[in-house]
Design an enzyme around this catalytic site. Structure first.
Site, PDB file in Angstrom:
ATOM      1  N   TYR A  77     -31.480 -71.470  26.736  1.00 36.09           N
ATOM      2  CA  TYR A  77     -30.423 -72.433  26.386  1.00 36.09           C
ATOM      3  C   TYR A  77     -29.728 -72.083  25.083  1.00 36.09           C
ATOM      4  CZ  TYR A  77     -32.228 -75.253  30.183  1.00 36.09           C
ATOM      5  OH  TYR A  77     -32.589 -75.679  31.422  1.00 36.09           O
TER       6      TYR A  77
ATOM      7  N   ASN B 245     -36.143 -68.960  30.928  1.00 37.14           N
ATOM      8  CA  ASN B 245     -35.262 -70.117  30.771  1.00 37.14           C
ATOM      9  C   ASN B 245     -34.606 -70.002  29.406  1.00 37.14           C
ATOM     10  OD1 ASN B 245     -36.566 -70.874  33.089  1.00 37.14           O
ATOM     11  ND2 ASN B 245     -37.557 -72.690  32.230  1.00 37.14           N
TER      12      ASN B 245
ATOM     13  N   ARG C 209     -34.595 -73.667  43.186  1.00 36.81           N
ATOM     14  CA  ARG C 209     -35.887 -73.742  42.512  1.00 36.81           C
ATOM     15  C   ARG C 209     -36.232 -75.214  42.282  1.00 36.81           C
ATOM     16  NH1 ARG C 209     -36.941 -73.610  36.463  1.00 36.81           N
ATOM     17  NH2 ARG C 209     -39.196 -73.404  36.354  1.00 36.81           N
TER      18      ARG C 209
ATOM     19  N   GLU D  86     -33.660 -70.807  34.437  1.00 38.78           N
ATOM     20  CA  GLU D  86     -32.897 -71.973  33.972  1.00 38.78           C
ATOM     21  C   GLU D  86     -31.873 -71.518  32.943  1.00 38.78           C
ATOM     22  OE1 GLU D  86     -35.044 -75.344  32.324  1.00 38.78           O
ATOM     23  OE2 GLU D  86     -36.538 -75.225  33.933  1.00 38.78           O
TER      24      GLU D  86
ATOM     25  N   GLU E 198     -42.407 -73.216  31.562  1.00 45.20           N
ATOM     26  CA  GLU E 198     -42.389 -73.380  30.108  1.00 45.20           C
ATOM     27  C   GLU E 198     -43.706 -73.916  29.540  1.00 45.20           C
ATOM     28  OE1 GLU E 198     -38.925 -75.564  28.862  1.00 45.20           O
ATOM     29  OE2 GLU E 198     -37.572 -74.089  29.695  1.00 45.20           O
TER      30      GLU E 198
ATOM     31  N   HIS F 209     -44.348 -78.398  36.619  1.00 46.10           N
ATOM     32  CA  HIS F 209     -43.251 -78.622  35.673  1.00 46.10           C
ATOM     33  C   HIS F 209     -43.600 -79.894  34.887  1.00 46.10           C
ATOM     34  CE1 HIS F 209     -38.797 -77.583  34.944  1.00 46.10           C
ATOM     35  NE2 HIS F 209     -39.073 -78.546  34.086  1.00 46.10           N
TER      36      HIS F 209
HETATM   37  C1  GBH Z   1     -36.022 -77.105  29.941  1.00 52.18           C
HETATM   38  O1  GBH Z   1     -36.636 -77.324  28.749  1.00 52.18           O
HETATM   39  C2  GBH Z   1     -36.837 -77.778  31.002  1.00 52.18           C
HETATM   40  O2  GBH Z   1     -37.550 -76.869  31.790  1.00 52.18           O
HETATM   41  C3  GBH Z   1     -36.062 -78.738  31.838  1.00 52.18           C
HETATM   42  O3  GBH Z   1     -36.940 -79.569  32.537  1.00 52.18           O
HETATM   43  C4  GBH Z   1     -35.101 -79.502  30.974  1.00 52.18           C
HETATM   44  O4  GBH Z   1     -34.468 -80.536  31.650  1.00 52.18           O
HETATM   45  C5  GBH Z   1     -34.087 -78.523  30.443  1.00 52.18           C
HETATM   46  O5  GBH Z   1     -34.700 -77.433  29.820  1.00 52.18           O
HETATM   47  C6  GBH Z   1     -33.070 -79.123  29.481  1.00 52.18           C
HETATM   48  O6  GBH Z   1     -33.686 -79.604  28.331  1.00 52.18           O
HETATM   49  O7  GBH Z   1     -36.976 -78.264  18.594  1.00 52.18           O
HETATM   50  O8  GBH Z   1     -38.972 -77.130  18.047  1.00 52.18           O
HETATM   51  O9  GBH Z   1     -38.974 -78.826  19.726  1.00 52.18           O
HETATM   52  C7  GBH Z   1     -36.032 -76.768  27.599  1.00 52.18           C
HETATM   53  C8  GBH Z   1     -36.876 -77.187  26.443  1.00 52.18           C
HETATM   54  C9  GBH Z   1     -35.786 -77.606  24.401  1.00 52.18           C
HETATM   55  C10 GBH Z   1     -37.670 -76.151  24.504  1.00 52.18           C
HETATM   56  C11 GBH Z   1     -35.532 -77.174  22.985  1.00 52.18           C
HETATM   57  C12 GBH Z   1     -37.435 -75.783  23.088  1.00 52.18           C
HETATM   58  C13 GBH Z   1     -36.589 -76.549  20.959  1.00 52.18           C
HETATM   59  C14 GBH Z   1     -37.912 -76.484  20.255  1.00 52.18           C
HETATM   60  N1  GBH Z   1     -36.479 -76.604  25.172  1.00 52.18           N
HETATM   61  N2  GBH Z   1     -36.772 -76.863  22.385  1.00 52.18           N
HETATM   62  S1  GBH Z   1     -38.239 -77.754  19.077  1.00 52.18           S
END
Ligand code: GBH
Length: 473
Positions: free
Chosen positions: A298, A296, A77, A373, A166, A121
């Site tokens: 995490y 996605n 991707r 992701e 996202e 993106h």
């Molecule tokens: C993804 O974003 C992206 O698609 C990617 O490009 C990136 O490299 C990867 O993950 C790793 O970060 O604390 O209230 O701001 C994930 C983005 C990060 C969105 C944590 C939500 C918490 C919300 N996420 N975030 S806040």
């Protein structure tokens, strides 16, 4: 099927995005995107780092595809840089820009790797931001035009399409908290952006359909939050529901059900009247049904109500009165989940991925799902022999893939998994300090070295069975 065996057709992929890996930001007529502008603005990224060179994938794509092939991955991707294809964000395509993606796709197909294209993106052409950006309706129209240009060029050989990555981050981090490009801090603009991103998806899906074979699959990738209440106290449950609306309902409402949740409209009514949402927009979004949904994941979010709005420092780094990505939710507290964390400070909870997959299995029955992701940042370093051992990442991947397997058993139609990320890369506001790659990149030489997690994942991909975390790789 045993509890570690995956379906034969399962896609074992990895994911990247254009600005995070390509570099070559001025080649072939490419113009700045909002991320070029933002990263070059002092104070916006760690150490002032930019994607100017990134990992030079633009010039090294053949080597990178060969790496994937060596690892036995069967899907990849990646995203297209809009301003490489349409430097002003509108009008005819620059063929040399499209040619890069044609060559990349041909290289992938020659190696038996299925391409999945993400059209957006986060790298809006700066010219479109100067014209108002995502808070303006016109940006959605421009996106549909761009989608048809790319769809026409690659639609005959790419089956998997993702319109937006996202959109929550684009809207609420880009225009709300301002930690992402374009760095605006305006809660109304963030809600307007969210709507126009939904509209952009709907228009683009229709535009893609018109230029591509019907067999192609059109999806969107959401960073759907798994929102957990701190307690069963009604106030905490209500806080969790409110954040769920702002994280998830704001997108899957229109995308899956054809309307915004009324609870979201009520909760945000003190700051916006939603007058920029036209009935016709909701019909457009609904008229372009998703063929699949990308998720996605995490880490989960743990929230509670903040009585009397006395909010201390929050786990997400936002104080209650500072710019928050959550419009109209200053009275909600985010908490750090106990337990182990990755280098991002994100708690590790694989059950959140299971919960997410099961939620959409219930909410959108029959809709194929992809994990577009999932992955973790660790402080990886080569040893004396130049090898990179990352047992923490192996444990993270094993834990999350086991939850995907459990969701399959319980009826979720999960078709594939894309590890974030193939390579260490430009981690947005964090710069190069956070390494998400399965492949280590030495930023001085740009040399690539697969980490032990890459070899572990390769074994899973080759056999369709999760190796134990302790497998010799
Ligand atoms: C993804 O974003 C992206 O698609 C990617 O490009 C990136 O490299 C990867 O993950 C790793 O970060 O604390 O209230 O701001 C994930 C983005 C990060 C969105 C944590 C939500 C918490 C919300 N996420 N975030 S806040």
């Amino acid at each position: 099927m045993s509890d570690s065996v995956f379906p034969p057709a399962f896609l074992w992929g990895s994911a990247t995005s254009a600005y995070q890996i390509e570099g070559a930001v001025r080649e072939g007529g490419r113009t700045p995107s909002i991320w070029d502008t933002f990263s070059h603005t002092p104070g916006k990224t760690a150490g002032g780092e930019t994607g100017d060179i990134a990992v030079d994938h633009f010039h090294r794509y053949r080597e990178d595809v060969a790496l994937m092939a060596d690892l036995g991955l069967n899907a990849y991707r990646f995203s297209v840089s809009w301003s490489r294809v349409q430097p002003t964000g509108r009008g005819p395509a620059v063929q040399v820009g499209l040619d890069f993606y044609r060559r990349l796709v041909d290289e992938l197909l020659a190696k038996g790797i299925r391409p999945a294209v993400t059209l957006y993106h986060w790298d809006l052409p700066q010219e479109l931001e100067d014209a108002g950006g995502w808070p303006e309706r016109d940006t959605a129209l421009r996106f549909a035009e761009y989608a048809s240009v790319v769809g026409e060029a690659l639609g005959d050989r790419v089956e998997h399409w993702i319109t937006l990555n996202e959109p929550w981050c684009s809207a609420f981090l880009g225009y709300g908290s301002g930690v992402h490009a374009p760095g605006r801090t305006d809660p109304v603009a963030s809600l307007r952006a969210a709507h126009h991103l939904n509209l952009a998806h709907g228009l683009a899906a229709t535009a893609l359909r018109a230029v591509m074979p019907a067999r192609n699959e059109i999806a969107i990738s959401l960073n759907s939050s798994v929102v957990r209440p701190l307690s069963q106290d009604p106030a905490d449950l209500a806080a969790a529901r409110r954040i769920d609306d702002l994280a998830n309902g704001v997108f899957h409402g229109p995308l899956l059900h054809g309307s915004y949740p009324s609870s979201l409209i009520d909760a945000t009514s003190p700051i916006t009247d939603w007058s920029y949402v036209r009935d016709a927009d909701l019909r457009i979004i609904k008229a372009a049904p998703l063929d699949a949904l990308g998720l996605n994941y995490y880490t989960p979010a743990l929230v509670s109500a903040a009585p009397d709005r006395v909010a201390g420092p929050r786990a997400d780094g936002h104080g209650a009165s500072e710019h928050s990505p959550w419009p109209g939710a200053d009275d909600v507290l985010f908490h750090q989940t106990p337990g182990e964390r990755t280098e991002m400070g994100w708690s590790i909870d694989p059950t959140g991925l299971y919960d997410l997959l099961m939620r959409y299995t219930r909410e959108a029955p029959g809709l194929p799902l992809y994990v577009t992701e999932n992955g973790a940042a660790y402080d990886d370093k080569p040893d004396a022999e130049g090898r990179v051992h990352d047992p923490e990442r192996i444990a993270y991947l094993h834990g999350h893939l086991a939850e995907v397997r459990r969701a399959l058993t319980d009826g979720a139609d999960v078709r594939g998994y894309y590890l974030w990320s193939l390579l260490d890369n430009f981690e947005w506001a964090y710069g190069y300090g956070k390494r998400f790659g399965a492949v280590y990149v030495d930023y001085a030489t740009l040399e690539r070295t697969p980490k032990s997690s890459a070899r572990w994942y390769a074994r899973a991909a080759r056999t369709g069975v999760l190796p134990p975390v302790t497998a010799e790789v």
